[in-house]
Design a protein around this motif. Structure first.
Motif: not given
Length: 143
Positions: A22-23, A26-27, A30, A32
């Motif tokens: 995610d870090k 994905r993040r 933008g 999730t």
């Protein structure tokens, strides 16, 4: 020292793996993870590289067919990028794929990661395409 091993789906290490992906992946875009997306990983080979007890990098192997497995969600923590950790995780993934009877490893590589995969013996197959709103190339390596 980096220790590389498989991770059990749903374990604490798996949750750390989701957080790292995610870090790193994905993040910044933008995006999730949905529960449905993560549930698809239940039968995949989940690989983690650990510095002590801390997850430092990871990837996933998902079978495509009897000969080909797809490398997905390759991520290395910012602090270990360009240290060889990613290459070591990749070699472990190739060994896992070969040990499970696959003869080819392929991936959808982000354009910015193409030099890393070329350095590790992968070849580009086809033209640039867009996935998750950024440029990618299909890449592969015979095992």
């Amino acid at each position: 020292m980096l220790t590389i091993r498989t991770i059990e789906y749903g374990s604490c290490d798996y949750h750390d793996m989701v957080a790292l992906r995610d870090k790193i992946l994905r993040r910044p875009l933008g995006l999730t993870f949905s529960q449905e997306y993560l549930q698809q990983e239940i039968n995949d080979v989940l690989i983690g590289g650990f510095e002590g007890a801390t997850l430092a990098g990871c990837c996933i192997l998902s079978p495509v067919n009897e000969q080909t497995v797809q490398l997905r969600q390759m991520a290395v923590d910012d602090s270990l990028q360009k240290t060889g950790a990613g290459s070591r995780i990749l070699v472990f993934a190739e060994e896992q794929a070969r040990g499970n009877g696959f003869s080819e490893l392929m991936m959808h590589a982000r354009k910015e990661a193409v030099p890393f995969y070329l350095k590790n013996g992968y070849e580009i197959r086809g033209e640039e395409f867009t996935e998750v709103n950024i440029p990618h190339y299909e890449m592969f390596k015979r095992l």
